[in-house]
Design a protein around this motif. Structure first.
Motif, PDB file in Angstrom:
ATOM      1  N   VAL A  55      12.003  25.283  48.844  1.00 25.71           N
ATOM      2  CA  VAL A  55      11.180  24.145  48.405  1.00 25.71           C
ATOM      3  C   VAL A  55      12.028  23.008  47.848  1.00 25.71           C
ATOM      4  O   VAL A  55      11.475  22.027  47.345  1.00 25.71           O
ATOM      5  CB  VAL A  55      10.149  24.582  47.334  1.00 25.71           C
TER       6      VAL A  55
ATOM      7  N   ALA B 206       4.340  24.054  49.902  1.00 23.66           N
ATOM      8  CA  ALA B 206       5.122  25.048  49.178  1.00 23.66           C
ATOM      9  C   ALA B 206       4.680  26.456  49.533  1.00 23.66           C
ATOM     10  O   ALA B 206       5.516  27.364  49.693  1.00 23.66           O
ATOM     11  CB  ALA B 206       4.982  24.818  47.673  1.00 23.66           C
ATOM     12  N   GLY B 207       3.364  26.684  49.685  1.00 28.74           N
ATOM     13  CA  GLY B 207       2.874  28.011  50.037  1.00 28.74           C
ATOM     14  C   GLY B 207       3.335  28.441  51.420  1.00 28.74           C
ATOM     15  O   GLY B 207       3.751  29.594  51.617  1.00 28.74           O
ATOM     16  N   SER B 208       3.285  27.517  52.381  1.00 27.09           N
ATOM     17  CA  SER B 208       3.716  27.864  53.735  1.00 27.09           C
ATOM     18  C   SER B 208       5.228  28.062  53.796  1.00 27.09           C
ATOM     19  O   SER B 208       5.718  28.948  54.514  1.00 27.09           O
ATOM     20  CB  SER B 208       3.282  26.781  54.720  1.00 27.09           C
ATOM     21  N   LEU B 209       5.987  27.256  53.047  1.00 25.10           N
ATOM     22  CA  LEU B 209       7.441  27.437  53.028  1.00 25.10           C
ATOM     23  C   LEU B 209       7.831  28.720  52.298  1.00 25.10           C
ATOM     24  O   LEU B 209       8.808  29.381  52.670  1.00 25.10           O
ATOM     25  CB  LEU B 209       8.105  26.233  52.351  1.00 25.10           C
ATOM     26  N   GLY B 210       7.079  29.091  51.273  1.00 18.11           N
ATOM     27  CA  GLY B 210       7.374  30.321  50.555  1.00 18.11           C
ATOM     28  C   GLY B 210       7.220  31.554  51.419  1.00 18.11           C
ATOM     29  O   GLY B 210       7.858  32.587  51.166  1.00 18.11           O
TER      30      GLY B 210
ATOM     31  N   THR C 227       4.429  23.523  42.155  1.00 20.89           N
ATOM     32  CA  THR C 227       4.994  23.719  43.496  1.00 20.89           C
ATOM     33  C   THR C 227       5.918  24.929  43.516  1.00 20.89           C
ATOM     34  O   THR C 227       5.846  25.776  44.413  1.00 20.89           O
ATOM     35  CB  THR C 227       5.754  22.456  43.941  1.00 20.89           C
ATOM     36  N   SER C 228       6.783  25.006  42.529  1.00 24.01           N
ATOM     37  CA  SER C 228       7.686  26.160  42.439  1.00 24.01           C
ATOM     38  C   SER C 228       6.900  27.450  42.218  1.00 24.01           C
ATOM     39  O   SER C 228       7.260  28.511  42.759  1.00 24.01           O
ATOM     40  CB  SER C 228       8.683  25.953  41.286  1.00 24.01           C
TER      41      SER C 228
ATOM     42  N   ALA D 225       6.467  34.257  47.777  1.00 24.28           N
ATOM     43  CA  ALA D 225       7.679  35.023  48.074  1.00 24.28           C
ATOM     44  C   ALA D 225       7.649  36.400  47.417  1.00 24.28           C
ATOM     45  O   ALA D 225       8.039  37.412  48.032  1.00 24.28           O
ATOM     46  CB  ALA D 225       8.899  34.240  47.606  1.00 24.28           C
TER      47      ALA D 225
ATOM     48  N   ALA E 192       5.341  28.639  45.636  1.00 20.43           N
ATOM     49  CA  ALA E 192       6.358  29.179  46.541  1.00 20.43           C
ATOM     50  C   ALA E 192       6.876  30.525  46.039  1.00 20.43           C
ATOM     51  O   ALA E 192       7.026  31.485  46.821  1.00 20.43           O
ATOM     52  CB  ALA E 192       7.503  28.183  46.679  1.00 20.43           C
TER      53      ALA E 192
ATOM     54  N   ALA F 128      13.161  31.324  47.109  1.00 20.13           N
ATOM     55  CA  ALA F 128      12.031  30.388  47.061  1.00 20.13           C
ATOM     56  C   ALA F 128      12.469  29.004  46.588  1.00 20.13           C
ATOM     57  O   ALA F 128      11.996  27.979  47.094  1.00 20.13           O
ATOM     58  CB  ALA F 128      10.933  30.929  46.153  1.00 20.13           C
TER      59      ALA F 128
END
Length: 380
Positions: free
Chosen positions: A287, A270-274, A183-184, A191, A187, A283
């Motif tokens: 997340v 995570a991709g959309s939040l990044g 997940t990290s 970023a 993100a 980043a």
């Protein structure tokens, strides 16, 4: 075009991941950890199939015949000259137990609470009691019938539950660590590409939706490869005729369904939040809510998965990938619960895919500052 573009992004992500030492370290550690779980039980000493027992004195009560009838464990009988010889044999390890016969039979042992001692003591007591009842004119068979009728009903318990819990704990820990790391990674990757304008170059070739899902699937493939590295020792053990720890097979099958669904859900989010952040350093903060859900899910799993709280939270898609595999392993749920939980997780992945793709499309092209939710609404 979209399918081909997604495949190009997937190939790119896999190649990039293959160049990272951390990814290979994660795969190797997972393989070594799984190998250890498979090998350690086989390296531990097993109980011997037979035990040596020494008899001292005249066997007037038919003890030899009764002991030879024992098959679990098998007893190898030998004769000793006197009590001193029997004591030396037990002390030096030449005999596991010695029985000194006489008016009051005596057992010479090292561990008076062992199963072997209890077994031999029971056989000796039975033969002595039979002999004395016969001397009193009482038919021992009548006494045996009376005791047999008095034996209470025996209800077996789930003796493999502890083994299934241990298997579920190990697998849950592996899935938790993998999900947090990947997940990290997603993100941070989004970023970085946004901050150094690589995403602008990629968007000239592929659409935003293909860029997001290609990255998610590519990183997800790394997770599946890591999981496969952990499953490989299990497959090897099965292929070579070995036995698995109790409940491990069922736990692996259950974990694979929730792991794939949970990983897809978390990586899409995570991709959309990044895409909302302007720098890689931001980043981790964006997340953090996802990481907290993972932490909460893991803590509930290891402490209260079989409780009412665990049964309720098993329906929450962000928590079920941690909780439900554990509940399946220990048999805490029902088929209806498992099916409903998995269906809700799949539905959440579909919703997250649509919302996340829309969010990613609007945020990835806005550079120079961190994007707020109101900025996304105004960019429709």
């Amino acid at each position: 075009m979209s399918g081909r573009a997604t495949r190009l992004v997937i190939e790119r992500e896999v190649r990039e991941s293959a160049r990272r030492k951390g990814v290979w370290a994660m795969v190797i550690l997972t393989f070594l950890g799984a190998s250890g779980v498979m090998l350690v039980p086989s390296l531990l000493p097993d109980d011997p199939d037979s035990h040596t027992l020494m008899l001292v004195g005249d066997d007037d009560i038919g003890l030899t015949e009764a002991l030879e009838a024992s098959t679990d464990p098998e007893l190898e009988l030998s004769n000793g000259t006197d009590r001193t010889a029997a004591l030396d044999a037990v002390t030096e390890g030449d005999a596991d137990i010695a029985v000194v016969l006489g008016d009051e039979p005596t057992l010479l042992v090292e561990d008076e609470g062992s199963d072997l001692v209890n077994l031999v003591a029971g056989i000796v007591a039975d033969r002595v009691a039979t002999e004395r009842l016969t001397d009193l004119g009482i038919d021992p068979s009548d006494v045996q019938v009376a005791f047999a009728d008095a034996v209470p009903a025996i209800e077996p318990v789930d003796v493999e539950r502890e083994g299934r819990q241990a298997s579920a704990f190990v697998i849950t820990l592996v899935l938790y660590i993998l999900t947090v790391v990947l997940t990290s990674q997603v993100a941070a990757g989004v970023a970085v590409e946004k901050s150094n304008r690589v995403s602008e170059v990629l968007l000239a070739i592929v659409p935003p939706r293909a860029l997001l899902f290609g990255k998610v699937i590519g990183v997800g493939c790394v997770g599946l490869i890591t999981l496969l590295a952990g499953v490989t020792p299990v497959i090897i053990r099965l292929a070579t005729g070995g036995d698995l720890p109790a409940g491990l097979g069922r736990t692996l099958i259950a974990s694979s369904a929730w792991f794939v669904g949970g990983l897809a859900l978390y990586l899409i989010m995570a991709g959309s939040l990044g895409a909302l952040v302007a720098r890689q350093e931001e980043a981790g903060a964006v997340v953090l809510p996802l990481t907290m859900f993972l932490v909460v899910g893991y803590l509930i799993t290891v402490s209260a998965a079989d409780s009412t709280l665990g049964a309720v939270l098993a329906y929450v898609p962000l928590l079920s990938p941690m909780i439900e595999p554990y509940r399946v392993a220990i048999g805490a749920g029902s088929p209806a619960e498992y099916a409903t939980s998995l269906a809700l997780l799949i539905a959440a992945v579909v919703v997250a895919g649509r919302v996340g793709a829309a969010m990613f499309r609007r945020a990835i092209v806005q550079t120079g500052r961190r994007i707020r939710w109101r900025d996304l609404r105004s960019s429709r």
